[in-house]
Write a protein that holds these residues in place. Sequence first.
Motif, short mmCIF file in Angstrom:
data_model
loop_
_atom_site.label_atom_id
_atom_site.label_comp_id
_atom_site.label_asym_id
_atom_site.label_seq_id
_atom_site.Cartn_x
_atom_site.Cartn_y
_atom_site.Cartn_z
N SER A 218 34.33 -11.06 -75.15
CA SER A 218 34.30 -12.50 -74.84
C SER A 218 33.55 -13.25 -75.93
O SER A 218 32.61 -12.72 -76.53
CB SER A 218 33.66 -12.73 -73.48
N ALA A 219 34.01 -14.45 -76.22
CA ALA A 219 33.47 -15.32 -77.27
C ALA A 219 33.64 -14.70 -78.66
O ALA A 219 32.93 -15.07 -79.59
CB ALA A 219 32.02 -15.69 -77.02
N PHE A 220 34.60 -13.80 -78.81
CA PHE A 220 34.91 -13.23 -80.12
C PHE A 220 35.27 -14.36 -81.08
O PHE A 220 36.10 -15.20 -80.78
CB PHE A 220 36.07 -12.23 -80.01
N MET A 221 34.60 -14.44 -82.20
CA MET A 221 34.80 -15.48 -83.21
C MET A 221 34.62 -16.89 -82.65
O MET A 221 35.27 -17.83 -83.08
CB MET A 221 36.16 -15.34 -83.89
N GLY A 222 33.72 -17.03 -81.68
CA GLY A 222 33.45 -18.34 -81.10
C GLY A 222 32.84 -19.27 -82.13
O GLY A 222 31.80 -18.97 -82.71
N GLN A 223 33.50 -20.39 -82.38
CA GLN A 223 33.07 -21.29 -83.44
C GLN A 223 32.18 -22.42 -82.95
O GLN A 223 31.23 -22.80 -83.62
CB GLN A 223 34.30 -21.85 -84.15
N ALA A 224 32.49 -22.99 -81.78
CA ALA A 224 31.70 -24.11 -81.25
C ALA A 224 31.90 -24.17 -79.75
O ALA A 224 32.87 -23.64 -79.22
CB ALA A 224 32.12 -25.42 -81.90
N GLY A 225 30.97 -24.84 -79.07
CA GLY A 225 31.04 -24.96 -77.62
C GLY A 225 30.06 -24.02 -76.96
O GLY A 225 29.21 -23.41 -77.61
N THR A 226 30.19 -23.91 -75.63
CA THR A 226 29.29 -23.05 -74.87
C THR A 226 30.07 -22.16 -73.92
O THR A 226 31.12 -22.55 -73.40
CB THR A 226 28.28 -23.87 -74.04
N LEU A 227 29.55 -20.96 -73.70
CA LEU A 227 30.05 -20.05 -72.69
C LEU A 227 28.87 -19.71 -71.79
O LEU A 227 27.89 -19.14 -72.26
CB LEU A 227 30.64 -18.78 -73.31
N THR A 228 28.97 -20.10 -70.53
CA THR A 228 27.90 -19.87 -69.56
C THR A 228 28.43 -18.92 -68.50
O THR A 228 29.46 -19.18 -67.89
CB THR A 228 27.46 -21.19 -68.91
N VAL A 229 27.71 -17.82 -68.29
CA VAL A 229 28.15 -16.78 -67.36
C VAL A 229 27.05 -16.53 -66.35
O VAL A 229 25.93 -16.16 -66.72
CB VAL A 229 28.48 -15.48 -68.12
N LEU A 230 27.38 -16.72 -65.07
CA LEU A 230 26.39 -16.50 -64.03
C LEU A 230 26.26 -15.02 -63.67
O LEU A 230 25.24 -14.58 -63.18
CB LEU A 230 26.73 -17.31 -62.79
N GLY A 231 27.30 -14.24 -63.94
CA GLY A 231 27.28 -12.81 -63.68
C GLY A 231 26.97 -12.02 -64.93
O GLY A 231 26.14 -12.41 -65.75
N ASP A 232 27.67 -10.90 -65.09
CA ASP A 232 27.45 -9.98 -66.21
C ASP A 232 28.49 -10.20 -67.31
O ASP A 232 29.54 -10.77 -67.07
CB ASP A 232 27.54 -8.54 -65.72
N ALA A 233 28.18 -9.68 -68.50
CA ALA A 233 29.11 -9.74 -69.64
C ALA A 233 29.44 -8.32 -70.08
O ALA A 233 28.56 -7.45 -70.10
CB ALA A 233 28.48 -10.51 -70.80
#
Length: 164
Positions: free
Chosen positions: A74-89
């Motif tokens: 997840s978020a592989f090569m993420g360039q901008a923005g946000t990823l918010t995860v309440l659980g596990d990754a």
Amino acid sequence: MNKLATVIVNGNAGVGVAENMMSGLVHVRGDASQAAGATAHGGMLVIDGNASARCGISMKGIDIVVKGSIGHMSAFMGQAGTLTVLGDAGEALGDSLYEARLFVRGSVASLGADCVEKEMRDEHRAELGARLEAAGLAGTVDVAEFRRYGSARQLYNFHIDNVY
């Protein structure tokens, strides 16, 4: 390529929900398959359940909130923005990450290349609080329970020592 619309999915979503979204809101009231929010430039994606592998791949400005857990890469090569995860990754979170900002409340199986845990300062807590509020979670989740991840910025430059 959603632009300005509000889309509510009452149930689960298939591969690539909110892919290349420009603005607006997509709210999945269930789980999402692979590549949720892929290459999206803006707007917000809220997933009430879990998201499979490659959530936020190559994200370019979207804000993603997953109330459950996310899969590998997840978020592989993420360039901008946000990823918010309440659980596990899952494994390889943020592999080859650029400037996207990641917030995870649960455990992280492993970090990808060039992704590191970073200090959570007041400005990050404020940003996270704003994302949670926008996702309808104001007052229900404590921002102190999250950890922040981002790029170590080691992949930006060529290093002769890395040539084989």
